[in-house]
Design a protein around this motif. Structure first.
Motif, short mmCIF file in Angstrom:
data_model
loop_
_atom_site.label_atom_id
_atom_site.label_comp_id
_atom_site.label_asym_id
_atom_site.label_seq_id
_atom_site.Cartn_x
_atom_site.Cartn_y
_atom_site.Cartn_z
N THR A 24 0.85 -1.19 0.00
CA THR A 24 0.00 0.00 0.00
C THR A 24 0.88 1.23 0.00
O THR A 24 1.83 1.34 0.78
N HIS A 25 0.56 2.15 -0.91
CA HIS A 25 1.33 3.41 -0.99
C HIS A 25 0.34 4.54 -1.29
O HIS A 25 -0.35 4.51 -2.31
N ASN A 26 0.24 5.49 -0.37
CA ASN A 26 -0.66 6.63 -0.52
C ASN A 26 -2.09 6.20 -0.85
O ASN A 26 -2.75 6.80 -1.69
N GLY A 27 -2.55 5.14 -0.22
CA GLY A 27 -3.92 4.68 -0.40
C GLY A 27 -4.14 3.75 -1.58
O GLY A 27 -5.22 3.21 -1.77
N THR A 28 -3.12 3.54 -2.41
CA THR A 28 -3.23 2.65 -3.56
C THR A 28 -2.64 1.30 -3.18
O THR A 28 -1.56 1.23 -2.60
N ARG A 29 -3.37 0.22 -3.52
CA ARG A 29 -2.89 -1.14 -3.19
C ARG A 29 -2.45 -1.86 -4.44
O ARG A 29 -3.05 -1.73 -5.50
N LEU A 30 -1.39 -2.64 -4.28
CA LEU A 30 -0.84 -3.45 -5.35
C LEU A 30 -0.57 -4.84 -4.80
O LEU A 30 0.03 -4.99 -3.74
N CYS A 31 -1.03 -5.86 -5.50
CA CYS A 31 -0.73 -7.24 -5.15
C CYS A 31 0.47 -7.66 -6.00
O CYS A 31 0.39 -7.71 -7.23
N ARG A 32 1.60 -7.92 -5.35
CA ARG A 32 2.83 -8.31 -6.03
C ARG A 32 3.01 -9.82 -5.88
O ARG A 32 3.05 -10.32 -4.76
N VAL A 33 3.10 -10.52 -7.01
CA VAL A 33 3.16 -11.98 -7.03
C VAL A 33 4.41 -12.43 -7.76
O VAL A 33 4.69 -11.96 -8.86
N SER A 34 5.16 -13.35 -7.16
CA SER A 34 6.32 -13.96 -7.81
C SER A 34 6.13 -15.46 -7.80
O SER A 34 6.33 -16.12 -6.76
N PRO A 35 5.69 -16.04 -8.94
CA PRO A 35 5.51 -17.49 -8.98
C PRO A 35 6.82 -18.22 -8.73
O PRO A 35 7.88 -17.78 -9.19
N ARG A 36 6.74 -19.33 -7.99
CA ARG A 36 7.91 -20.20 -7.78
C ARG A 36 7.75 -21.39 -8.72
O ARG A 36 6.66 -21.76 -9.08
N GLY A 59 -7.04 -3.74 -7.53
CA GLY A 59 -7.02 -2.83 -8.66
C GLY A 59 -5.75 -2.96 -9.49
O GLY A 59 -5.70 -2.52 -10.63
N ALA A 60 -4.71 -3.57 -8.92
CA ALA A 60 -3.46 -3.76 -9.66
C ALA A 60 -2.76 -5.02 -9.15
O ALA A 60 -2.70 -5.27 -7.96
N VAL A 61 -2.26 -5.81 -10.09
CA VAL A 61 -1.48 -7.01 -9.77
C VAL A 61 -0.20 -6.95 -10.59
O VAL A 61 -0.23 -6.72 -11.79
N VAL A 124 -14.83 5.44 -27.05
CA VAL A 124 -16.15 4.81 -26.98
C VAL A 124 -16.03 3.48 -26.24
O VAL A 124 -16.87 3.13 -25.42
N ASN A 125 -14.97 2.71 -26.52
CA ASN A 125 -14.69 1.46 -25.84
C ASN A 125 -13.36 1.60 -25.12
O ASN A 125 -12.34 1.82 -25.76
N TRP A 126 -13.38 1.53 -23.81
CA TRP A 126 -12.14 1.66 -23.04
C TRP A 126 -11.79 0.32 -22.42
O TRP A 126 -12.66 -0.53 -22.21
N PRO A 127 -10.52 0.12 -22.11
CA PRO A 127 -10.09 -1.17 -21.55
C PRO A 127 -10.50 -1.33 -20.09
O PRO A 127 -10.53 -0.36 -19.33
N ASP A 128 -10.83 -2.55 -19.71
CA ASP A 128 -11.08 -2.86 -18.31
C ASP A 128 -9.75 -3.02 -17.57
O ASP A 128 -9.66 -2.75 -16.38
N ASN A 129 -8.74 -3.50 -18.28
CA ASN A 129 -7.43 -3.76 -17.69
C ASN A 129 -6.34 -3.26 -18.63
O ASN A 129 -6.52 -3.26 -19.85
N LEU A 130 -5.22 -2.89 -18.07
CA LEU A 130 -4.02 -2.58 -18.84
C LEU A 130 -2.93 -3.53 -18.40
O LEU A 130 -2.80 -3.84 -17.22
N PHE A 131 -2.14 -4.00 -19.34
CA PHE A 131 -1.07 -4.93 -19.04
C PHE A 131 0.24 -4.32 -19.52
O PHE A 131 0.31 -3.75 -20.61
#
Length: 142
Positions: A24-36, A59-61, A124-131
């Protein structure tokens, strides 16, 4: 799993074969994942439901340490996690097509900044997610 406090959260399912941390940074959360394991792309395919839950909750992974054998793999991972990707129409910034529906970031002078904005909010059509994919991390600055 990096934090036992995640045990009763949507992120619990991600931790069986990955290191998981919610930052969490300034109210924004990020889930950080490192597959083994030897095949992180197989891990992504097996955990799509958990990744989508984490994306909805945070909201972000960020999925770390997933090598791409070619540029098309980002598009494949994006469709696997986010569903059908959009065509890049109604362009407002200069970008180059890499392959399929994968594009470079905006071509912009390094000495200038781009203000925070909602990507394609005018469309008109916006993305639900950005990668995003980082093939070569900056040594300093980012």
């Amino acid at each position: 799993m990096a934090d036992s406090a995640l045990a009763d959260t949507p992120f619990a399912g991600l931790g069986a074969a990955a290191d998981v941390e919610v930052v969490t940074h300034n109210g924004t959360r990020l889930c950080r994942v490192s597959p083994r394991g030897a095949d992180p792309r197989a891990w992504i395919a097996e955990n799509v439901g958990h990744l989508r839950s984490a994306l909805l909750d945070c909201g972000a992974v960020m999925i770390k340490q997933v090598p791409a054998e070619d540029d098309a793999q980002l598009g494949q991972i994006a469709e696997l996690i986010g569903g059908q990707t959009l065509d890049y129409t109604e362009r407002s910034t200069p970008r180059s097509k890499v392959t399929g529906k994968v594009y470079t970031s905006t071509h912009y002078p390094a000495d200038q900044s781009i203000p925070q904005h909602n990507e394609s909010a005018y469309s008109v059509n916006w993305p639900d997610n950005l990668f995003f994919y980082c093939a070569l991390a900056a040594e300093t600055g980012g």
